[in-house]
Design a protein around this motif. Structure first.
Motif, mmCIF file in Angstrom:
data_model
loop_
_atom_site.group_PDB
_atom_site.id
_atom_site.type_symbol
_atom_site.label_atom_id
_atom_site.label_comp_id
_atom_site.label_asym_id
_atom_site.label_seq_id
_atom_site.Cartn_x
_atom_site.Cartn_y
_atom_site.Cartn_z
ATOM 1 N N THR A 26 0.862 5.269 3.018
ATOM 2 C CA THR A 26 -0.083 4.265 2.537
ATOM 3 C C THR A 26 -0.997 4.918 1.501
ATOM 4 O O THR A 26 -1.545 5.993 1.730
ATOM 5 C CB THR A 26 -0.946 3.706 3.699
ATOM 6 O OG1 THR A 26 -0.081 3.249 4.737
ATOM 7 C CG2 THR A 26 -1.820 2.570 3.226
ATOM 8 N N THR A 27 -1.144 4.293 0.353
ATOM 9 C CA THR A 27 -1.934 4.886 -0.730
ATOM 10 C C THR A 27 -3.438 4.770 -0.459
ATOM 11 O O THR A 27 -3.882 3.955 0.347
ATOM 12 C CB THR A 27 -1.650 4.188 -2.084
ATOM 13 O OG1 THR A 27 -2.167 2.848 -2.023
ATOM 14 C CG2 THR A 27 -0.161 4.172 -2.404
ATOM 15 N N LEU A 28 -4.200 5.604 -1.166
ATOM 16 C CA LEU A 28 -5.651 5.564 -1.073
ATOM 17 C C LEU A 28 -6.167 4.168 -1.405
ATOM 18 O O LEU A 28 -7.061 3.648 -0.744
ATOM 19 C CB LEU A 28 -6.298 6.570 -2.026
ATOM 20 C CG LEU A 28 -6.055 8.048 -1.768
ATOM 21 C CD1 LEU A 28 -6.714 8.881 -2.868
ATOM 22 C CD2 LEU A 28 -6.578 8.449 -0.414
ATOM 23 N N HIS A 29 -5.586 3.570 -2.440
ATOM 24 C CA HIS A 29 -6.010 2.238 -2.871
ATOM 25 C C HIS A 29 -5.732 1.181 -1.804
ATOM 26 O O HIS A 29 -6.550 0.280 -1.590
ATOM 27 C CB HIS A 29 -5.354 1.847 -4.191
ATOM 28 C CG HIS A 29 -5.844 2.647 -5.351
ATOM 29 N ND1 HIS A 29 -7.056 2.425 -5.945
ATOM 30 C CD2 HIS A 29 -5.289 3.691 -6.010
ATOM 31 C CE1 HIS A 29 -7.238 3.278 -6.927
ATOM 32 N NE2 HIS A 29 -6.175 4.068 -6.993
ATOM 33 N N GLU A 30 -4.596 1.283 -1.127
ATOM 34 C CA GLU A 30 -4.262 0.320 -0.078
ATOM 35 C C GLU A 30 -5.216 0.451 1.114
ATOM 36 O O GLU A 30 -5.698 -0.559 1.643
ATOM 37 C CB GLU A 30 -2.815 0.522 0.391
ATOM 38 C CG GLU A 30 -1.793 0.115 -0.647
ATOM 39 C CD GLU A 30 -0.379 0.537 -0.276
ATOM 40 O OE1 GLU A 30 0.547 -0.165 -0.710
ATOM 41 O OE2 GLU A 30 -0.197 1.548 0.430
ATOM 42 N N ILE A 31 -5.488 1.690 1.507
ATOM 43 C CA ILE A 31 -6.419 1.911 2.616
ATOM 44 C C ILE A 31 -7.804 1.397 2.228
ATOM 45 O O ILE A 31 -8.445 0.671 2.989
ATOM 46 C CB ILE A 31 -6.485 3.397 3.011
ATOM 47 C CG1 ILE A 31 -5.132 3.872 3.537
ATOM 48 C CG2 ILE A 31 -7.589 3.635 4.042
ATOM 49 C CD1 ILE A 31 -5.027 5.376 3.747
ATOM 50 N N ALA A 32 -8.252 1.770 1.028
ATOM 51 C CA ALA A 32 -9.581 1.368 0.558
ATOM 52 C C ALA A 32 -9.714 -0.152 0.540
ATOM 53 O O ALA A 32 -10.730 -0.703 0.977
ATOM 54 C CB ALA A 32 -9.852 1.952 -0.824
ATOM 55 N N SER A 33 -8.695 -0.826 0.056
ATOM 56 C CA SER A 33 -8.715 -2.279 -0.008
ATOM 57 C C SER A 33 -8.803 -2.884 1.392
ATOM 58 O O SER A 33 -9.549 -3.822 1.633
ATOM 59 C CB SER A 33 -7.463 -2.779 -0.725
ATOM 60 O OG SER A 33 -7.401 -4.174 -0.689
#
Length: 91
Positions: A26-33
């Motif tokens: 899971t990408t940083l952007h996906e987690i952050a979102s």
């Protein structure tokens, strides 16, 4: 506000329980979102950064969980009102 409650505002928790909810791909952007933070914050967590108890509470709820489900007993040490007897009300 009592001194005990003021001290709770300064307490921090490991972000590991949040990160463990996501697959390693899971990408940083996906987690952050998903948790409602900036990707730079997630990057900081991955480097061992910590999270304030207020943010931990908000993120846990956003993920449909109670903070105790993520941090267990550690949550009660940073959020004293859940681990101590309620103060008697004065009339």
């Amino acid at each position: 506000m009592t001194k005990r409650k003021t001290e709770a505002f300064k307490r921090f928790l490991s972000a590991e329980p949040i990160l463990h909810l996501f697959d390693s791909d899971t990408t940083l952007h996906e987690i952050a979102s998903r948790v409602g933070v900036n990707p730079a914050t997630v990057a900081c967590w991955k480097r061992g950064g910590q999270i304030s108890w207020r943010s931990a509470d908000e993120i846990a709820v956003r993920l449909g969980k109670h903070p105790c489900n993520l941090w267990g007993r550690e949550w009660t040490t940073v959020y004293p009102s859940q681990s101590t007897e309620p103060e008697a009300e004065t009339v």
